[in-house]
Design an enzyme around this catalytic site. Structure first.
Site, PDB file in Angstrom:
ATOM      1  N   ASN A   1       0.851  -1.190   0.000  1.00 45.45           N
ATOM      2  CA  ASN A   1       0.000   0.000   0.000  1.00 45.45           C
ATOM      3  C   ASN A   1       0.889   1.243   0.000  1.00 45.45           C
ATOM      4  O   ASN A   1       1.634   1.481   0.952  1.00 45.45           O
ATOM      5  CB  ASN A   1      -0.894  -0.029   1.243  1.00 45.45           C
ATOM      6  CG  ASN A   1      -1.798   1.182   1.353  1.00 45.45           C
ATOM      7  OD1 ASN A   1      -1.918   1.977   0.427  1.00 45.45           O
ATOM      8  ND2 ASN A   1      -2.441   1.329   2.496  1.00 45.45           N
ATOM      9  N   LEU A   2       0.812   2.020  -1.061  1.00 48.22           N
ATOM     10  CA  LEU A   2       1.660   3.216  -1.161  1.00 48.22           C
ATOM     11  C   LEU A   2       1.081   4.413  -0.417  1.00 48.22           C
ATOM     12  O   LEU A   2       1.744   5.457  -0.328  1.00 48.22           O
ATOM     13  CB  LEU A   2       1.880   3.577  -2.634  1.00 48.22           C
ATOM     14  CG  LEU A   2       2.548   2.500  -3.497  1.00 48.22           C
ATOM     15  CD1 LEU A   2       2.842   3.052  -4.891  1.00 48.22           C
ATOM     16  CD2 LEU A   2       3.809   1.967  -2.849  1.00 48.22           C
ATOM     17  N   LYS A   3      -0.145   4.275   0.092  1.00 46.88           N
ATOM     18  CA  LYS A   3      -0.811   5.355   0.835  1.00 46.88           C
ATOM     19  C   LYS A   3      -0.664   6.673   0.056  1.00 46.88           C
ATOM     20  O   LYS A   3      -0.891   6.708  -1.143  1.00 46.88           O
ATOM     21  CB  LYS A   3      -0.244   5.447   2.250  1.00 46.88           C
ATOM     22  CG  LYS A   3      -0.413   4.160   3.049  1.00 46.88           C
ATOM     23  CD  LYS A   3      -0.092   4.347   4.506  1.00 46.88           C
ATOM     24  CE  LYS A   3      -0.363   3.067   5.285  1.00 46.88           C
ATOM     25  NZ  LYS A   3      -0.141   3.231   6.728  1.00 46.88           N
TER      26      LYS A   3
ATOM     27  N   HIS B   1      -9.778   0.495   5.327  1.00 46.79           N
ATOM     28  CA  HIS B   1      -8.457   0.622   5.950  1.00 46.79           C
ATOM     29  C   HIS B   1      -8.581   1.508   7.187  1.00 46.79           C
ATOM     30  O   HIS B   1      -9.457   2.379   7.246  1.00 46.79           O
ATOM     31  CB  HIS B   1      -7.460   1.223   4.951  1.00 46.79           C
ATOM     32  CG  HIS B   1      -6.048   1.188   5.426  1.00 46.79           C
ATOM     33  ND1 HIS B   1      -5.519   2.159   6.245  1.00 46.79           N
ATOM     34  CD2 HIS B   1      -5.044   0.292   5.202  1.00 46.79           C
ATOM     35  CE1 HIS B   1      -4.258   1.871   6.501  1.00 46.79           C
ATOM     36  NE2 HIS B   1      -3.944   0.742   5.886  1.00 46.79           N
TER      37      HIS B   1
ATOM     38  N   GLU C   1      -5.363  -5.548  11.194  1.00 48.93           N
ATOM     39  CA  GLU C   1      -4.360  -4.496  11.320  1.00 48.93           C
ATOM     40  C   GLU C   1      -4.632  -3.666  12.574  1.00 48.93           C
ATOM     41  O   GLU C   1      -5.358  -2.678  12.510  1.00 48.93           O
ATOM     42  CB  GLU C   1      -4.382  -3.564  10.108  1.00 48.93           C
ATOM     43  CG  GLU C   1      -3.905  -4.167   8.815  1.00 48.93           C
ATOM     44  CD  GLU C   1      -3.699  -3.084   7.766  1.00 48.93           C
ATOM     45  OE1 GLU C   1      -2.570  -2.967   7.270  1.00 48.93           O
ATOM     46  OE2 GLU C   1      -4.654  -2.354   7.457  1.00 48.93           O
TER      47      GLU C   1
ATOM     48  N   ILE D   1       0.348   0.150  13.119  1.00 44.30           N
ATOM     49  CA  ILE D   1       0.498   0.566  11.725  1.00 44.30           C
ATOM     50  C   ILE D   1       1.572   1.641  11.606  1.00 44.30           C
ATOM     51  O   ILE D   1       1.573   2.627  12.342  1.00 44.30           O
ATOM     52  CB  ILE D   1      -0.838   1.079  11.157  1.00 44.30           C
ATOM     53  CG1 ILE D   1      -1.831  -0.086  11.045  1.00 44.30           C
ATOM     54  CG2 ILE D   1      -0.643   1.734   9.800  1.00 44.30           C
ATOM     55  CD1 ILE D   1      -3.207   0.332  10.588  1.00 44.30           C
TER      56      ILE D   1
ATOM     57  N   GLY E   1       3.054  -3.004  10.668  1.00 44.17           N
ATOM     58  CA  GLY E   1       4.440  -3.165  11.099  1.00 44.17           C
ATOM     59  C   GLY E   1       5.247  -4.206  10.351  1.00 44.17           C
ATOM     60  O   GLY E   1       6.409  -4.449  10.696  1.00 44.17           O
TER      61      GLY E   1
ATOM     62  N   ALA F   1       3.305  -1.158   3.974  1.00 45.44           N
ATOM     63  CA  ALA F   1       3.375   0.127   3.291  1.00 45.44           C
ATOM     64  C   ALA F   1       4.774   0.715   3.379  1.00 45.44           C
ATOM     65  O   ALA F   1       5.567   0.629   2.452  1.00 45.44           O
ATOM     66  CB  ALA F   1       2.336   1.087   3.873  1.00 45.44           C
ATOM     67  N   SER F   2       5.094   1.296   4.538  1.00 45.92           N
ATOM     68  CA  SER F   2       6.331   2.058   4.665  1.00 45.92           C
ATOM     69  C   SER F   2       7.581   1.224   4.420  1.00 45.92           C
ATOM     70  O   SER F   2       8.591   1.738   3.944  1.00 45.92           O
ATOM     71  CB  SER F   2       6.409   2.721   6.042  1.00 45.92           C
ATOM     72  OG  SER F   2       6.312   1.763   7.074  1.00 45.92           O
TER      73      SER F   2
END
Length: 214
Positions: free
Chosen positions: A6-8, A85, A133, A138, A173, A194-195
């Protein structure tokens, strides 16, 4: 194991990440998808990577200014969509409506939830998959599979008690191949992150480390 990145709204290059995900998926045989901003869906889909929307609204064509239409997402090349989400929460009726809208447009669905009880409720709505999640984890450095493996195990049980056909993914995470392997050992059939990729200096290297134990 399915890996959904997920690139958010991170300031990353979606094409760089998508191309890396496509190549790592091809090389490893692991299913990897990328979920970019709505404006980037078509460009990401053109790379050939499996592409997911970050959200669709529970409406069809009509007077719905500002909505993300499931049909438009599909026309842009998306094959699936996240729903509910933790950063885009919906009411229960709207989750149900978004699932129906996605199915109408031929999109796979993954409903996110905070805990096993919500996972059971989400599974009852008939999505293709659900993702547990815990919001507190997160974007952090500790994965849910490590911090509280019982949440993952209980989520798998909660979904199975409602519908064995609903896949369970693990998010929050996740950042390493060890996290991915642990999630699989706990019964998850996919992970959301994501990150760990979107903020990586080298997205391809980050993805390679994720699939290495698989």
């Amino acid at each position: 194991m399915f890996i959904l990145v997920n690139l958010k709204a991170y300031p990353c290059d979606p094409i760089e990440v998508a191309s890396a995900a496509r190549d790592v998926a091809d090389d490893s045989g692991v299913r990897i998808a990328v979920s970019p901003q709505a404006a980037d869906l078509a460009r990401v889909a053109e790379t050939g990577v499996e592409t997911w929307a970050q959200h669709v609204d529970p409406n069809s064509h009509g007077s719905h200014t500002g909505s993300t239409l499931a049909e438009a997402v599909a026309d842009a090349g998306a094959q699936g969509t996240l729903i509910n989400h933790s950063e885009k929460r919906l009411r229960l009726a709207d989750i149900d409506g978004a699932i129906q809208a996605a199915e109408r447009a031929g999109l796979k669905t993954c409903v996110c939830a905070n805990n096993p009880a919500q996972i059971g409720a989400a599974a009852a709505l008939g999505p293709d998959s659900v993702a547990v999640e815990p919001p507190a984890l997160i974007g952090g450095d500790v994965s849910v599979a490590t911090a509280d493996p019982g949440i993952v195990e209980d989520a798998v049980e909660a979904a199975a008690a409602v519908d064995d056909d609903v896949a369970v993914y693990c998010g929050a995470g996740i950042s390493s191949g060890e996290d991915v392997a642990t999630a699989g050992d706990l019964g998850a059939s996919g992970i959301l992150l994501a990150s760990g990729v979107a903020k990586a200096d080298d997205p391809r290297a980050a993805l390679e480390s994720l699939v290495d134990p698989l």
